[in-house]
Write a protein that holds these residues in place. Structure first.
Motif, PDB file in Angstrom:
ATOM      1  N   VAL A  49       0.857  -1.189   0.000  1.00  0.00           N
ATOM      2  CA  VAL A  49       0.000   0.000   0.000  1.00  0.00           C
ATOM      3  C   VAL A  49       0.890   1.235   0.000  1.00  0.00           C
ATOM      4  O   VAL A  49       1.820   1.334   0.792  1.00  0.00           O
ATOM      5  N   LEU A  50       0.590   2.170  -0.899  1.00  0.00           N
ATOM      6  CA  LEU A  50       1.216   3.485  -0.902  1.00  0.00           C
ATOM      7  C   LEU A  50       0.125   4.480  -0.559  1.00  0.00           C
ATOM      8  O   LEU A  50      -0.928   4.501  -1.210  1.00  0.00           O
ATOM      9  N   VAL A  51       0.359   5.307   0.470  1.00  0.00           N
ATOM     10  CA  VAL A  51      -0.669   6.244   0.909  1.00  0.00           C
ATOM     11  C   VAL A  51      -0.063   7.621   1.132  1.00  0.00           C
ATOM     12  O   VAL A  51       1.006   7.748   1.733  1.00  0.00           O
ATOM     13  N   ALA A  52      -0.754   8.641   0.640  1.00  0.00           N
ATOM     14  CA  ALA A  52      -0.322  10.020   0.860  1.00  0.00           C
ATOM     15  C   ALA A  52      -0.407  10.346   2.342  1.00  0.00           C
ATOM     16  O   ALA A  52      -1.332   9.910   3.036  1.00  0.00           O
ATOM     17  N   ALA A  53       0.548  11.105   2.823  1.00  0.00           N
ATOM     18  CA  ALA A  53       0.564  11.497   4.237  1.00  0.00           C
ATOM     19  C   ALA A  53      -0.602  12.424   4.564  1.00  0.00           C
ATOM     20  O   ALA A  53      -1.085  12.430   5.698  1.00  0.00           O
ATOM     21  N   ASN A  54      -1.061  13.169   3.584  1.00  0.00           N
ATOM     22  CA  ASN A  54      -2.197  14.080   3.767  1.00  0.00           C
ATOM     23  C   ASN A  54      -3.257  13.760   2.725  1.00  0.00           C
ATOM     24  O   ASN A  54      -3.044  13.997   1.538  1.00  0.00           O
ATOM     25  N   LEU A  55      -4.375  13.239   3.182  1.00  0.00           N
ATOM     26  CA  LEU A  55      -5.495  12.944   2.304  1.00  0.00           C
ATOM     27  C   LEU A  55      -6.595  13.977   2.543  1.00  0.00           C
ATOM     28  O   LEU A  55      -6.622  14.627   3.584  1.00  0.00           O
ATOM     29  N   SER A  56      -7.499  14.102   1.601  1.00  0.00           N
ATOM     30  CA  SER A  56      -8.557  15.107   1.734  1.00  0.00           C
ATOM     31  C   SER A  56      -9.536  14.789   2.855  1.00  0.00           C
ATOM     32  O   SER A  56     -10.135  15.696   3.427  1.00  0.00           O
ATOM     33  N   ASP A  57      -9.687  13.509   3.205  1.00  0.00           N
ATOM     34  CA  ASP A  57     -10.692  13.146   4.205  1.00  0.00           C
ATOM     35  C   ASP A  57     -10.116  12.685   5.544  1.00  0.00           C
ATOM     36  O   ASP A  57     -10.848  12.540   6.512  1.00  0.00           O
ATOM     37  N   MET A  58      -8.793  12.442   5.611  1.00  0.00           N
ATOM     38  CA  MET A  58      -8.188  12.014   6.875  1.00  0.00           C
ATOM     39  C   MET A  58      -6.676  12.125   6.775  1.00  0.00           C
ATOM     40  O   MET A  58      -6.119  12.050   5.682  1.00  0.00           O
ATOM     41  N   GLU A  61      -1.862   8.959   8.797  1.00  0.00           N
ATOM     42  CA  GLU A  61      -1.690   8.056   9.943  1.00  0.00           C
ATOM     43  C   GLU A  61      -3.012   7.442  10.378  1.00  0.00           C
ATOM     44  O   GLU A  61      -3.047   6.296  10.852  1.00  0.00           O
ATOM     45  N   ASP A  62      -4.136   8.158  10.201  1.00  0.00           N
ATOM     46  CA  ASP A  62      -5.451   7.582  10.511  1.00  0.00           C
ATOM     47  C   ASP A  62      -5.757   6.435   9.553  1.00  0.00           C
ATOM     48  O   ASP A  62      -6.260   5.391   9.960  1.00  0.00           O
ATOM     49  N   PHE A  63      -5.435   6.639   8.261  1.00  0.00           N
ATOM     50  CA  PHE A  63      -5.635   5.557   7.305  1.00  0.00           C
ATOM     51  C   PHE A  63      -4.806   4.343   7.707  1.00  0.00           C
ATOM     52  O   PHE A  63      -5.293   3.218   7.705  1.00  0.00           O
ATOM     53  N   VAL A  64      -3.533   4.565   8.044  1.00  0.00           N
ATOM     54  CA  VAL A  64      -2.641   3.449   8.385  1.00  0.00           C
ATOM     55  C   VAL A  64      -3.186   2.674   9.579  1.00  0.00           C
ATOM     56  O   VAL A  64      -3.232   1.439   9.560  1.00  0.00           O
ATOM     57  N   ARG A  65      -3.644   3.374  10.620  1.00  0.00           N
ATOM     58  CA  ARG A  65      -4.213   2.693  11.795  1.00  0.00           C
ATOM     59  C   ARG A  65      -5.434   1.859  11.408  1.00  0.00           C
ATOM     60  O   ARG A  65      -5.570   0.710  11.832  1.00  0.00           O
ATOM     61  N   LYS A  66      -6.313   2.441  10.622  1.00  0.00           N
ATOM     62  CA  LYS A  66      -7.529   1.727  10.208  1.00  0.00           C
ATOM     63  C   LYS A  66      -7.187   0.543   9.305  1.00  0.00           C
ATOM     64  O   LYS A  66      -7.798  -0.526   9.410  1.00  0.00           O
ATOM     65  N   PHE A  67      -6.209   0.732   8.433  1.00  0.00           N
ATOM     66  CA  PHE A  67      -5.788  -0.365   7.564  1.00  0.00           C
ATOM     67  C   PHE A  67      -5.189  -1.501   8.397  1.00  0.00           C
ATOM     68  O   PHE A  67      -5.493  -2.675   8.179  1.00  0.00           O
ATOM     69  N   ARG A  68      -4.346  -1.159   9.347  1.00  0.00           N
ATOM     70  CA  ARG A  68      -3.727  -2.169  10.205  1.00  0.00           C
ATOM     71  C   ARG A  68      -4.770  -2.929  11.020  1.00  0.00           C
ATOM     72  O   ARG A  68      -4.539  -4.063  11.421  1.00  0.00           O
ATOM     73  N   ALA A  69      -5.923  -2.329  11.265  1.00  0.00           N
ATOM     74  CA  ALA A  69      -6.990  -2.981  12.029  1.00  0.00           C
ATOM     75  C   ALA A  69      -7.804  -3.953  11.179  1.00  0.00           C
ATOM     76  O   ALA A  69      -8.586  -4.734  11.725  1.00  0.00           O
ATOM     77  N   LEU A  70      -7.629  -3.921   9.843  1.00  0.00           N
ATOM     78  CA  LEU A  70      -8.361  -4.862   8.994  1.00  0.00           C
ATOM     79  C   LEU A  70      -7.896  -6.274   9.326  1.00  0.00           C
ATOM     80  O   LEU A  70      -6.693  -6.561   9.337  1.00  0.00           O
ATOM     81  N   PRO A  71      -8.819  -7.185   9.598  1.00  0.00           N
ATOM     82  CA  PRO A  71      -8.428  -8.511  10.061  1.00  0.00           C
ATOM     83  C   PRO A  71      -7.626  -9.341   9.061  1.00  0.00           C
ATOM     84  O   PRO A  71      -6.668  -9.998   9.430  1.00  0.00           O
ATOM     85  N   ALA A  72      -7.977  -9.289   7.805  1.00  0.00           N
ATOM     86  CA  ALA A  72      -7.346 -10.203   6.854  1.00  0.00           C
ATOM     87  C   ALA A  72      -6.148  -9.604   6.124  1.00  0.00           C
ATOM     88  O   ALA A  72      -5.259 -10.337   5.704  1.00  0.00           O
TER      89      ALA A  72
END
Length: 125
Positions: A49-58, A61-72
């Motif tokens: 996964v490549l993710v911008a540090a600043n997204l328009s909606d979050m 780091e919020d994306f990374v935390r939520k992604f890491r919480a995905l079970p699979a």
């Protein structure tokens, strides 16, 4: 099939990253927002996964935390895309679970050099 998810507000960044990484055998999926990225990640099960540090909606780091919480699929490497070497932003991303960082703008040489440890990732199960 190795899937790479690129999440960035800029369609140009997504397109350039997709062209470069598809040449390394990745099947590319893209998202313009963090929320869209989480949906796509849940469906696609990306190996990278490549993710911008600043997204328009979050913040990234919020994306990374939520992604890491995905079970699979939350264990895939996450690379933060930054516009400058901002130590505070890098620290927040790293604490959230980011694996590495790439500075924008990037080209084939700089992106492949920074992603070298992840370019030979096996296909996700």
């Amino acid at each position: 099939m190795r899937i790479c998810l690129v999440i960035d507000d800029s369609s140009v960044v997504r397109k350039v990253a997709s062209r470069i990484l598809s040449s390394f055998g990745f099947t590319m999926v893209e998202a313009a927002t963090g929320a869209e990225g989480l949906v796509v990640a849940g469906e696609a099960g990306p190996a990278l996964v490549l993710v911008a540090a600043n997204l328009s909606d979050m913040p990234g780091e919020d994306f990374v935390r939520k992604f890491r919480a995905l079970p699979a699929h939350g264990d895939a490497p996450v690379v933060g895309l930054l516009v400058e070497s901002n130590l505070g932003q890098m620290t927040r991303l790293k604490r959230a679970g980011a694996s590495a960082f790439v500075l924008k703008p990037f080209d084939r040489a700089s992106l492949s050099m920074r992603l070298q440890p992840y370019l030979s990732l096996p296909a996700a199960a």
